[in-house]
Structures are given as C-alpha cells and as structure tokens.
Design a protein around this motif. Structure first.
Motif, PDB file in Angstrom:
ATOM      1  N   THR A  10       0.801  -1.224   0.000  1.00  0.00           N
ATOM      2  CA  THR A  10       0.000   0.000   0.000  1.00  0.00           C
ATOM      3  C   THR A  10       0.833   1.274   0.000  1.00  0.00           C
ATOM      4  OG1 THR A  10      -0.158  -0.093   2.420  1.00  0.00           O
ATOM      5  CG2 THR A  10      -1.963  -1.090   1.147  1.00  0.00           C
ATOM      6  N   ASP A  11       2.080   1.188   0.416  1.00  0.00           N
ATOM      7  CA  ASP A  11       2.968   2.345   0.486  1.00  0.00           C
ATOM      8  C   ASP A  11       4.324   1.903  -0.063  1.00  0.00           C
ATOM      9  OD1 ASP A  11       4.878   4.278   1.318  1.00  0.00           O
ATOM     10  OD2 ASP A  11       3.654   4.825   3.054  1.00  0.00           O
ATOM     11  N   LEU A  12       4.590   2.217  -1.320  1.00  0.00           N
ATOM     12  CA  LEU A  12       5.796   1.732  -1.978  1.00  0.00           C
ATOM     13  C   LEU A  12       7.066   2.250  -1.302  1.00  0.00           C
ATOM     14  CD1 LEU A  12       6.871  -0.035  -4.268  1.00  0.00           C
ATOM     15  CD2 LEU A  12       6.871   2.011  -5.722  1.00  0.00           C
ATOM     16  N   ALA A  13       7.100   3.514  -0.931  1.00  0.00           N
ATOM     17  CA  ALA A  13       8.304   4.066  -0.296  1.00  0.00           C
ATOM     18  C   ALA A  13       8.594   3.363   1.026  1.00  0.00           C
ATOM     19  CB  ALA A  13       8.152   5.570  -0.086  1.00  0.00           C
ATOM     20  N   ARG A  14       7.565   3.156   1.837  1.00  0.00           N
ATOM     21  CA  ARG A  14       7.739   2.486   3.136  1.00  0.00           C
ATOM     22  C   ARG A  14       8.213   1.051   2.925  1.00  0.00           C
ATOM     23  NH1 ARG A  14       2.390   0.863   6.133  1.00  0.00           N
ATOM     24  NH2 ARG A  14       2.466  -0.577   4.386  1.00  0.00           N
ATOM     25  N   SER A  15       7.555   0.334   2.028  1.00  0.00           N
ATOM     26  CA  SER A  15       7.918  -1.065   1.795  1.00  0.00           C
ATOM     27  C   SER A  15       9.302  -1.188   1.158  1.00  0.00           C
ATOM     28  CB  SER A  15       6.867  -1.741   0.930  1.00  0.00           C
ATOM     29  OG  SER A  15       5.662  -1.865   1.652  1.00  0.00           O
ATOM     30  N   ALA A  16       9.641  -0.298   0.242  1.00  0.00           N
ATOM     31  CA  ALA A  16      10.970  -0.337  -0.370  1.00  0.00           C
ATOM     32  C   ALA A  16      12.051  -0.080   0.673  1.00  0.00           C
ATOM     33  CB  ALA A  16      11.064   0.671  -1.509  1.00  0.00           C
ATOM     34  N   ALA A  17      11.834   0.866   1.568  1.00  0.00           N
ATOM     35  CA  ALA A  17      12.814   1.117   2.637  1.00  0.00           C
ATOM     36  C   ALA A  17      12.965  -0.121   3.522  1.00  0.00           C
ATOM     37  CB  ALA A  17      12.397   2.324   3.460  1.00  0.00           C
TER      38      ALA A  17
END
Length: 125
Positions: A10-17
């Motif tokens: 749901t949150d690409l930036a959060r999951s990528a980090a």
C-alpha cells in the motif's frame, strides 16, 4: 521451481525502505525500480522478488509465507534486526528451530503490510 514472486503493497516508499534494509544482509539488492514497483535479486541479475504498489492489499493468512535464502547465521540475525528497525514485527525470533531440523536457523518477521517473511539457512549434515 519458482521464477519470481511479487507482493502488493500500500505504500511503496515504506515497503521499499523496509525491503532495502532487510534484504541487504542476505545479499539481495534492488535490481530495478519505477514509480509503481521495485524488484530485488542478486546484483547484475533479474528480480526474484518484487513489491508492487496497489490501492488495496489482501494478505494471505497464516498458511502463507516466503522464506529468503541466507548465506550465514550472522546474515539472518542482521536481516531480523534491520527488519525490526524498519517497521517489521517479530514473528518467532531468530535462531535455531529444531522443529524444522537440527541445523535449521531462521528469523521470522511480519512486514509493514502484514506479510509473513523469513530468512533461513538449512545446512544438511
């Protein structure tokens, strides 16, 4: 058997980090990314695991998880620590798990979207 696997997030930036930090100790890196997805694998290779931005995520229940291969026990411990530091939730600790075999060493995490993931090393004796 498997060529690759992807998770909706749901949150690409959060999951990528989260996955950048958690997978690095295991030897996996971003091999591609764009505004809607990130792929991970060995440097210079194709993706074996990807995260894809979606407006809705339905996480499978307890019977589903993904286990990433790890090179060493230290790498598994570092995976666990990095995952916790980047929004993961402990799901069984890190260490030997004799219920899966005398040499089975693993760490269990729930990622920020609720997926159950693991880093594992099983050396046959």
């Amino acid at each position: 058997m498997l060529h690759h696997l992807s998770f909706a997030v749901t949150d690409l930036a959060r999951s990528a980090a989260f996955y950048d930090a958690a997978l690095t100790p295991l030897g996996y890196v971003r091999v591609w990314d764009d505004d809607e997805a990130v792929g991970y694998g060995h440097a210079g290779g194709g993706d074996k695991f990807a995260i894809k931005l979606r407006s809705e995520v339905i996480v499978p229940g307890e019977g589903f998880h993904i286990a990433f291969s790890a090179p060493t026990h230290d790498a598994i411990d570092a995976f666990h620590a990095a995952a916790l530091a980047h929004g993961g939730e402990d799901n069984g600790g890190t260490g030997f798990h004799p219920e899966y075999g005398d040499t089975y060493y693993a760490a269990f995490i729930i990622d920020p979207d609720g997926y159950r993931i693991e880093a594992a090393l099983h050396k046959n004796t």
